[in-house]
Design a protein around this motif. Structure first.
Motif, PDB file in Angstrom:
ATOM      1  N   ASP A  61     -16.012   0.440  -2.283  1.00 57.09           N
ATOM      2  CA  ASP A  61     -17.256   1.181  -2.053  1.00 57.09           C
ATOM      3  C   ASP A  61     -16.901   2.654  -1.888  1.00 57.09           C
ATOM      4  N   ALA A  62     -17.857   3.476  -1.499  1.00 56.02           N
ATOM      5  CA  ALA A  62     -17.638   4.924  -1.453  1.00 56.02           C
ATOM      6  C   ALA A  62     -16.571   5.332  -0.443  1.00 56.02           C
ATOM      7  N   ARG A  63     -16.287   4.485   0.544  1.00 59.86           N
ATOM      8  CA  ARG A  63     -15.332   4.858   1.581  1.00 59.86           C
ATOM      9  C   ARG A  63     -14.134   3.909   1.668  1.00 59.86           C
ATOM     10  N   THR A  64     -13.965   3.029   0.673  1.00 58.65           N
ATOM     11  CA  THR A  64     -12.865   2.059   0.721  1.00 58.65           C
ATOM     12  C   THR A  64     -12.218   1.905  -0.653  1.00 58.65           C
ATOM     13  N   ILE A  65     -10.888   1.947  -0.656  1.00 58.75           N
ATOM     14  CA  ILE A  65     -10.112   1.713  -1.873  1.00 58.75           C
ATOM     15  C   ILE A  65      -9.537   0.300  -1.780  1.00 58.75           C
ATOM     16  N   GLY A  66      -9.586  -0.425  -2.889  1.00 58.84           N
ATOM     17  CA  GLY A  66      -8.987  -1.757  -2.946  1.00 58.84           C
ATOM     18  C   GLY A  66      -7.728  -1.716  -3.792  1.00 58.84           C
ATOM     19  N   VAL A  67      -6.649  -2.317  -3.279  1.00 54.85           N
ATOM     20  CA  VAL A  67      -5.389  -2.365  -4.021  1.00 54.85           C
ATOM     21  C   VAL A  67      -4.991  -3.830  -4.128  1.00 54.85           C
ATOM     22  N   GLN A  68      -4.811  -4.298  -5.370  1.00 63.71           N
ATOM     23  CA  GLN A  68      -4.431  -5.685  -5.586  1.00 63.71           C
ATOM     24  C   GLN A  68      -3.090  -5.701  -6.322  1.00 63.71           C
ATOM     25  N   ALA A  69      -2.046  -6.132  -5.591  1.00 67.52           N
ATOM     26  CA  ALA A  69      -0.698  -6.181  -6.166  1.00 67.52           C
ATOM     27  C   ALA A  69      -0.645  -7.266  -7.232  1.00 67.52           C
ATOM     28  N   TRP A  70       0.127  -7.020  -8.288  1.00 63.09           N
ATOM     29  CA  TRP A  70       0.233  -7.982  -9.378  1.00 63.09           C
ATOM     30  C   TRP A  70       1.119  -9.161  -9.002  1.00 63.09           C
ATOM     31  N   GLU A  71       2.033  -8.926  -8.042  1.00 62.93           N
ATOM     32  CA  GLU A  71       2.926 -10.000  -7.613  1.00 62.93           C
ATOM     33  C   GLU A  71       2.724 -10.218  -6.120  1.00 62.93           C
ATOM     34  N   LYS A  72       2.655 -11.459  -5.717  1.00 65.34           N
ATOM     35  CA  LYS A  72       2.408 -11.810  -4.311  1.00 65.34           C
ATOM     36  C   LYS A  72       3.415 -11.160  -3.351  1.00 65.34           C
ATOM     37  N   PRO A  73       4.729 -11.163  -3.639  1.00 65.06           N
ATOM     38  CA  PRO A  73       5.686 -10.572  -2.686  1.00 65.06           C
ATOM     39  C   PRO A  73       5.530  -9.042  -2.526  1.00 65.06           C
ATOM     40  N   MET A  74       4.831  -8.409  -3.444  1.00 61.40           N
ATOM     41  CA  MET A  74       4.702  -6.947  -3.394  1.00 61.40           C
ATOM     42  C   MET A  74       3.608  -6.485  -2.432  1.00 61.40           C
ATOM     43  N   VAL A  75       2.735  -7.392  -1.976  1.00 65.03           N
ATOM     44  CA  VAL A  75       1.606  -7.000  -1.125  1.00 65.03           C
ATOM     45  C   VAL A  75       2.093  -6.247   0.105  1.00 65.03           C
ATOM     46  N   ALA A  76       3.075  -6.808   0.800  1.00 65.13           N
ATOM     47  CA  ALA A  76       3.581  -6.174   2.025  1.00 65.13           C
ATOM     48  C   ALA A  76       4.229  -4.831   1.719  1.00 65.13           C
ATOM     49  N   LYS A  77       4.966  -4.739   0.614  1.00 65.91           N
ATOM     50  CA  LYS A  77       5.633  -3.488   0.262  1.00 65.91           C
ATOM     51  C   LYS A  77       4.622  -2.406  -0.101  1.00 65.91           C
ATOM     52  N   VAL A  78       3.569  -2.783  -0.829  1.00 63.70           N
ATOM     53  CA  VAL A  78       2.530  -1.823  -1.205  1.00 63.70           C
ATOM     54  C   VAL A  78       1.810  -1.330   0.050  1.00 63.70           C
ATOM     55  N   GLU A  79       1.494  -2.265   0.946  1.00 65.80           N
ATOM     56  CA  GLU A  79       0.818  -1.893   2.196  1.00 65.80           C
ATOM     57  C   GLU A  79       1.680  -0.916   3.002  1.00 65.80           C
ATOM     58  N   LYS A  80       2.980  -1.215   3.093  1.00 66.58           N
ATOM     59  CA  LYS A  80       3.902  -0.349   3.835  1.00 66.58           C
ATOM     60  C   LYS A  80       3.997   1.034   3.183  1.00 66.58           C
ATOM     61  N   ALA A  81       4.042   1.074   1.856  1.00 69.25           N
ATOM     62  CA  ALA A  81       4.141   2.356   1.147  1.00 69.25           C
ATOM     63  C   ALA A  81       2.909   3.221   1.416  1.00 69.25           C
ATOM     64  N   ILE A  82       1.738   2.600   1.430  1.00 68.41           N
ATOM     65  CA  ILE A  82       0.504   3.363   1.705  1.00 68.41           C
ATOM     66  C   ILE A  82       0.516   3.868   3.142  1.00 68.41           C
ATOM     67  N   ARG A  83       0.908   2.995   4.072  1.00 66.47           N
ATOM     68  CA  ARG A  83       0.933   3.380   5.488  1.00 66.47           C
ATOM     69  C   ARG A  83       1.938   4.508   5.729  1.00 66.47           C
ATOM     70  N   ASP A  84       3.104   4.462   5.054  1.00 70.60           N
ATOM     71  CA  ASP A  84       4.154   5.461   5.266  1.00 70.60           C
ATOM     72  C   ASP A  84       3.915   6.765   4.509  1.00 70.60           C
ATOM     73  N   SER A  85       2.928   6.782   3.611  1.00 78.63           N
ATOM     74  CA  SER A  85       2.661   8.004   2.856  1.00 78.63           C
ATOM     75  C   SER A  85       2.111   9.071   3.794  1.00 78.63           C
ATOM     76  N   ASP A  86       2.079  10.307   3.323  1.00 75.56           N
ATOM     77  CA  ASP A  86       1.606  11.422   4.153  1.00 75.56           C
ATOM     78  C   ASP A  86       0.085  11.556   4.149  1.00 75.56           C
ATOM     79  N   LEU A  87      -0.619  10.497   3.723  1.00 76.55           N
ATOM     80  CA  LEU A  87      -2.074  10.570   3.599  1.00 76.55           C
ATOM     81  C   LEU A  87      -2.816  10.199   4.880  1.00 76.55           C
ATOM     82  N   GLY A  88      -2.113   9.617   5.849  1.00 77.72           N
ATOM     83  CA  GLY A  88      -2.752   9.249   7.094  1.00 77.72           C
ATOM     84  C   GLY A  88      -3.727   8.088   6.949  1.00 77.72           C
ATOM     85  N   LEU A  89      -3.421   7.166   6.060  1.00 74.59           N
ATOM     86  CA  LEU A  89      -4.302   6.015   5.830  1.00 74.59           C
ATOM     87  C   LEU A  89      -3.757   4.790   6.548  1.00 74.59           C
TER      88      LEU A  89
END
Length: 185
Positions: A61-89
């Motif tokens: 929606d206008a205030r939410t981004i959805g990210v769907q990893a192509w491989e199941k084991p990557m979900v945690a890594k993608v989540e960690k990468a977003i959290r560790d980025s300098d975007l404050g998300l």
């Protein structure tokens, strides 16, 4: 030869300005957009990989981004990468979908984003100045090789300086526009 040096410098400065403007679009103003995550790198089996090469990035929606990893084991890594980025998300995973809500911009967050934008602008100015330095060195080398006269070299350096000033003004204009946009409530 001098024209080639000037043309090459102008082209590189134009690319620097375009890259800066692209970076500015990634600094959000409260609305979600998929380009926000473009520079987030995920550890994909030991290699840093852009997020859009390991997952689908969509708007829920206008205030939410959805990210769907192509491989199941990557979900945690993608989540960690977003959290560790300098975007404050602060992403949250539910199953294989990661929801990234955009926090409301507080005054303090707006000031922080303004600092980020100013740092990006300074990086762009430094890049333009480095291009100027390289172009001036090319002119000096032409003079050393006796391909041009000292007067030609001096005129070329003056022209390159004018070009540099023009692009730095453009960077400052883009910075002022983005700061105004960020501070508007």
């Amino acid at each position: 030869m001098i024209q080639d040096v000037k043309k090459q410098a102008e082209t590189k400065m134009q690319k620097t300005l375009e890259a800066f403007r692209t970076d500015l679009t990634k600094v959000r103003t409260g609305r979600a957009h998929t380009g926000l995550l473009d520079h987030v790198m995920v550890d994909y089996y030991g290699n840093p990989t852009p997020i859009n090469q390991v997952a689908n990035v969509t708007l829920i929606d206008a205030r939410t981004i959805g990210v769907q990893a192509w491989e199941k084991p990557m979900v945690a890594k993608v989540e960690k990468a977003i959290r560790d980025s300098d975007l404050g998300l602060n992403p949250s995973a539910t199953g294989d979908v990661i929801r990234v809500p955009m926090p409301a911009l507080t005054e303090e967050r707006r000031r922080d984003l303004t600092k980020v934008v100013k740092a990006e602008a300074e990086n762009a100015r430094v890049a333009v100045r480095n291009i100027r330095r390289d172009a001036n060195n090319d002119c000096k080398n032409l003079l050393k090789d006796k391909a041009i006269t000292e007067d030609d070299e001096r005129r070329a350096q003056d022209d390159i300086q004018k070009l540099t000033d023009k692009f730095i003004v453009e960077v400052d204009k883009a910075l002022a526009e983005k700061e105004k946009e960020l501070m508007a409530v």
